[in-house]
Design a protein around this motif. Structure first.
Motif, mmCIF file in Angstrom:
data_model
loop_
_atom_site.group_PDB
_atom_site.id
_atom_site.type_symbol
_atom_site.label_atom_id
_atom_site.label_comp_id
_atom_site.label_asym_id
_atom_site.label_seq_id
_atom_site.Cartn_x
_atom_site.Cartn_y
_atom_site.Cartn_z
ATOM 1 N N ARG A 93 -3.704 4.542 -2.983
ATOM 2 C CA ARG A 93 -3.520 3.557 -2.213
ATOM 3 C C ARG A 93 -4.452 2.478 -2.745
ATOM 4 O O ARG A 93 -5.816 2.267 -2.673
ATOM 5 C CB ARG A 93 -3.945 3.928 -0.778
ATOM 6 C CG ARG A 93 -3.811 2.627 0.098
ATOM 7 C CD ARG A 93 -2.619 2.012 0.328
ATOM 8 N NE ARG A 93 -1.653 2.880 1.360
ATOM 9 C CZ ARG A 93 -0.385 2.928 1.708
ATOM 10 N NH1 ARG A 93 0.322 1.857 0.896
ATOM 11 N NH2 ARG A 93 0.435 3.795 2.351
ATOM 12 N N PHE A 127 13.081 0.829 -4.209
ATOM 13 C CA PHE A 127 12.326 0.035 -3.425
ATOM 14 C C PHE A 127 12.215 0.226 -1.869
ATOM 15 O O PHE A 127 13.440 0.301 -1.194
ATOM 16 C CB PHE A 127 12.164 -1.409 -3.727
ATOM 17 C CG PHE A 127 11.183 -2.262 -2.919
ATOM 18 C CD1 PHE A 127 10.050 -2.265 -3.487
ATOM 19 C CD2 PHE A 127 11.599 -3.027 -2.014
ATOM 20 C CE1 PHE A 127 8.977 -2.975 -2.650
ATOM 21 C CE2 PHE A 127 10.532 -3.727 -1.203
ATOM 22 C CZ PHE A 127 9.447 -3.875 -1.428
ATOM 23 N N MET A 145 9.608 7.360 -0.444
ATOM 24 C CA MET A 145 9.472 5.889 -0.469
ATOM 25 C C MET A 145 8.989 5.503 -1.561
ATOM 26 O O MET A 145 8.365 5.957 -2.168
ATOM 27 C CB MET A 145 8.335 5.664 0.666
ATOM 28 C CG MET A 145 8.123 4.126 0.873
ATOM 29 S SD MET A 145 9.017 3.398 2.270
ATOM 30 C CE MET A 145 8.031 1.749 2.253
ATOM 31 N N HIS A 146 9.664 4.375 -2.268
ATOM 32 C CA HIS A 146 9.505 3.849 -3.312
ATOM 33 C C HIS A 146 9.609 4.627 -4.493
ATOM 34 O O HIS A 146 8.993 4.211 -5.552
ATOM 35 C CB HIS A 146 8.080 3.028 -3.345
ATOM 36 C CG HIS A 146 7.669 2.138 -2.564
ATOM 37 N ND1 HIS A 146 8.648 1.199 -2.125
ATOM 38 C CD2 HIS A 146 6.666 1.630 -1.713
ATOM 39 C CE1 HIS A 146 8.083 0.267 -1.205
ATOM 40 N NE2 HIS A 146 6.808 0.597 -1.036
ATOM 41 N N ARG A 190 5.420 6.846 -8.955
ATOM 42 C CA ARG A 190 4.136 6.552 -8.580
ATOM 43 C C ARG A 190 3.468 7.702 -8.247
ATOM 44 O O ARG A 190 2.233 7.866 -7.975
ATOM 45 C CB ARG A 190 3.856 5.561 -7.294
ATOM 46 C CG ARG A 190 4.660 6.040 -5.989
ATOM 47 C CD ARG A 190 4.373 5.107 -4.990
ATOM 48 N NE ARG A 190 4.931 5.449 -3.755
ATOM 49 C CZ ARG A 190 4.485 4.788 -2.631
ATOM 50 N NH1 ARG A 190 3.701 4.026 -2.684
ATOM 51 N NH2 ARG A 190 5.281 5.337 -1.509
ATOM 52 N N HIS A 243 3.590 -2.721 -7.869
ATOM 53 C CA HIS A 243 3.170 -2.918 -6.382
ATOM 54 C C HIS A 243 1.732 -3.520 -6.318
ATOM 55 O O HIS A 243 0.617 -2.690 -5.881
ATOM 56 C CB HIS A 243 3.471 -1.869 -5.703
ATOM 57 C CG HIS A 243 3.384 -1.895 -4.115
ATOM 58 N ND1 HIS A 243 2.361 -2.355 -3.484
ATOM 59 C CD2 HIS A 243 4.110 -1.439 -3.101
ATOM 60 C CE1 HIS A 243 2.507 -2.484 -2.268
ATOM 61 N NE2 HIS A 243 3.700 -1.707 -1.947
ATOM 62 N N TYR A 258 -2.068 -4.497 -5.789
ATOM 63 C CA TYR A 258 -3.044 -4.804 -4.620
ATOM 64 C C TYR A 258 -3.954 -5.550 -5.176
ATOM 65 O O TYR A 258 -4.853 -5.153 -6.096
ATOM 66 C CB TYR A 258 -3.599 -3.473 -4.184
ATOM 67 C CG TYR A 258 -2.613 -2.569 -3.245
ATOM 68 C CD1 TYR A 258 -1.750 -1.784 -3.822
ATOM 69 C CD2 TYR A 258 -2.698 -2.428 -1.920
ATOM 70 C CE1 TYR A 258 -0.802 -0.920 -2.886
ATOM 71 C CE2 TYR A 258 -2.074 -1.741 -1.104
ATOM 72 C CZ TYR A 258 -0.967 -0.817 -1.835
ATOM 73 O OH TYR A 258 -0.313 0.028 -0.953
ATOM 74 N N ASP A 289 5.424 -8.958 5.425
ATOM 75 C CA ASP A 289 6.065 -8.171 4.514
ATOM 76 C C ASP A 289 7.501 -8.771 4.321
ATOM 77 O O ASP A 289 8.377 -8.758 4.918
ATOM 78 C CB ASP A 289 6.480 -6.879 5.440
ATOM 79 C CG ASP A 289 6.989 -5.700 4.204
ATOM 80 O OD1 ASP A 289 7.309 -6.018 3.145
ATOM 81 O OD2 ASP A 289 7.128 -4.474 4.942
ATOM 82 N N LYS A 299 -0.671 -1.976 11.543
ATOM 83 C CA LYS A 299 -0.094 -0.781 10.590
ATOM 84 C C LYS A 299 -1.533 -0.510 9.832
ATOM 85 O O LYS A 299 -1.277 0.859 9.549
ATOM 86 C CB LYS A 299 0.657 -1.863 9.822
ATOM 87 C CG LYS A 299 1.371 -0.862 8.658
ATOM 88 C CD LYS A 299 2.602 -1.313 8.097
ATOM 89 C CE LYS A 299 3.274 -0.236 7.252
ATOM 90 N NZ LYS A 299 4.525 -0.636 6.810
ATOM 91 N N GLU A 347 3.889 -8.398 -5.511
ATOM 92 C CA GLU A 347 4.552 -7.383 -6.210
ATOM 93 C C GLU A 347 5.532 -8.274 -7.215
ATOM 94 O O GLU A 347 6.381 -8.722 -6.413
ATOM 95 C CB GLU A 347 5.301 -6.401 -5.333
ATOM 96 C CG GLU A 347 4.216 -5.700 -4.162
ATOM 97 C CD GLU A 347 4.793 -5.105 -3.309
ATOM 98 O OE1 GLU A 347 5.842 -4.399 -3.445
ATOM 99 O OE2 GLU A 347 4.604 -5.047 -2.118
HETATM 100 O O1 LIG Z 1 2.799 2.698 2.264
HETATM 101 P P1 LIG Z 1 3.671 2.394 1.217
HETATM 102 O O2 LIG Z 1 4.901 3.479 0.863
HETATM 103 O O3 LIG Z 1 2.773 2.436 -0.173
HETATM 104 O O4 LIG Z 1 4.618 0.999 1.225
HETATM 105 C C1 LIG Z 1 3.541 -0.042 1.504
HETATM 106 C C2 LIG Z 1 4.630 -1.388 1.407
HETATM 107 O O5 LIG Z 1 5.159 -1.655 0.258
HETATM 108 C C3 LIG Z 1 6.182 -2.827 0.208
HETATM 109 O O6 LIG Z 1 5.254 -3.954 0.201
HETATM 110 C C4 LIG Z 1 7.039 -2.744 1.297
HETATM 111 O O7 LIG Z 1 7.452 -4.091 1.410
HETATM 112 C C5 LIG Z 1 6.241 -2.360 2.445
HETATM 113 O O8 LIG Z 1 7.265 -2.483 3.862
HETATM 114 C C6 LIG Z 1 5.391 -1.299 2.422
HETATM 115 O O9 LIG Z 1 4.866 -1.055 3.944
#
Ligand SMILES: O=P(O)(O)OC[C@H]1O[C@H](O)[C@H](O)[C@@H](O)[C@@H]1O
Length: 296
Positions: free
Chosen positions: A78, A88, A99-100, A104, A164, A166, A209, A249, A268
């Motif tokens: 993270r 994505f 997710m994603h 990663r 992505h 940060y 977002d 969140k 991103e």
């Molecule tokens: O929690 P993750 O799977 O790392 O995603 C973190 C974030 O990634 C992107 O920025 C998406 O647009 C968000 O909708 C999501 O919450």
């Protein structure tokens, strides 16, 4: 060398560079490259080819890294720069898929390390069927990341991608983000409705977002608390995602501290949604991001 099982000893034997690059066991027992040269300090985990640190000389850390990050083999780190690929967000066909995408959380292989003119370039490789991936990261006074996706097959294949990133900020409520004025965006927290672009630079005043489509230009984070601007240049990236989880969140995310939303924003560089990449047979696609901090 054999790229399948890369032990710390092998990595150091083949790729280490005196006073510049070494490999060690990092958080959670995961292998990381540690970069120390005269222009910057950096760290990159082979897990996800995940850049977790970039600190050019004279600056505080540029990248945000959560102190609650898990560092587990099946979890993304993270913070830093997770690579989002080959889709994505949630997978559109199968909600059980991660997710994603896969990039990663998979183990990448070191392929090359070169140091010249105060720039350290790492090349990493991974295979996510049907694509062969190469990731080039240059640590210098700037951070340059290029994701090259090769299609070795005889058919067209499509993918989405994002670096992505940060960013660490002093106080998110004082930050402005420039470069996306007048661009419309998909607002994910408003049922994915299209919102018209705004004339002012972006300020973060709640959960944010946003997916900006057809935005290929440079963005800029203006951070008066840390007295710096961070420029984000892109090449062959047509989408830009802006994300901050804000209060509620953050509390729902187990690998993120409740108050860390104050210290970060994700900008991103991406190709997602309508900007999905259709990759022709035996061709490659390269997306590059350059992170350039400037003190003021
Ligand atoms: O929690 P993750 O799977 O790392 O995603 C973190 C974030 O990634 C992107 O920025 C998406 O647009 C968000 O909708 C999501 O919450």
């Amino acid at each position: 060398m054999n790229h399948v099982n890369q032990s710390i000893e092998d990595l150091n034997e083949y790729f280490s560079i005196d006073d510049v690059l070494r490999f060690e066991i990092g958080e959670g027992g995961l292998t990381r490259a540690v970069i120390t040269h005269n222009l910057c300090k950096g760290e990159l985990y082979l897990h996800g080819a995940h850049i977790s640190r970039f600190q050019p000389s004279g600056f505080a850390d540029i990248l945000f890294l959560s102190s609650n990050s898990q560092y587990e083999a099946d979890q993304p780190i993270r913070g830093g720069v997770p690579i989002v690929f080959p889709w994505f967000g949630p997978n559109k066909h199968d909600n059980n898929l991660p997710m994603h995408g896969y990039a990663r959380t998979m183990e990448w292989q070191m392929a090359r390390a070169d140091y010249h003119s105060s720039k350290l370039v790492l090349e990493l490789k991974a295979y996510i069927a049907p694509f062969e991936l190469q990731y080039f990261v240059a640590f210098s006074e700037h951070l340059t990341m290029t994701l090259r996706v090769n299609n070795p097959t005889d058919e067209v294949h499509q993918f989405e991608e994002a670096l992505h990133t940060y960013f660490s900020v002093g106080d998110i409520t004082k930050v402005t983000i420039r470069g996306l004025e007048y661009d419309s965006f998909i607002n994910k927290i408003d049922h994915f409705r299209i919102h018209e672009g705004e004339s002012n630079p972006i300020t973060i005043t709640g959960e944010t977002d946003r997916v900006y489509i057809d935005t290929a230009g440079t963005s800029e984070i203006v951070d008066p608390t840390l007295r710096r601007r961070i420029f984000i240049d892109k090449h062959h990236s047509k989408s830009t995602v802006v994300w901050n989880p804000w209060i509620d969140k953050s509390q729902r995310m187990t690998d993120f501290k409740d108050d860390e939303w104050k210290q970060m924003v994700c900008i991103e560089s991406a190709n997602v949604d309508k900007n999905i990449v259709q990759l022709q047979p035996h061709r490659f696609h390269e997306m590059t991001t350059v992170i350039r901090p400037i003190a003021y």
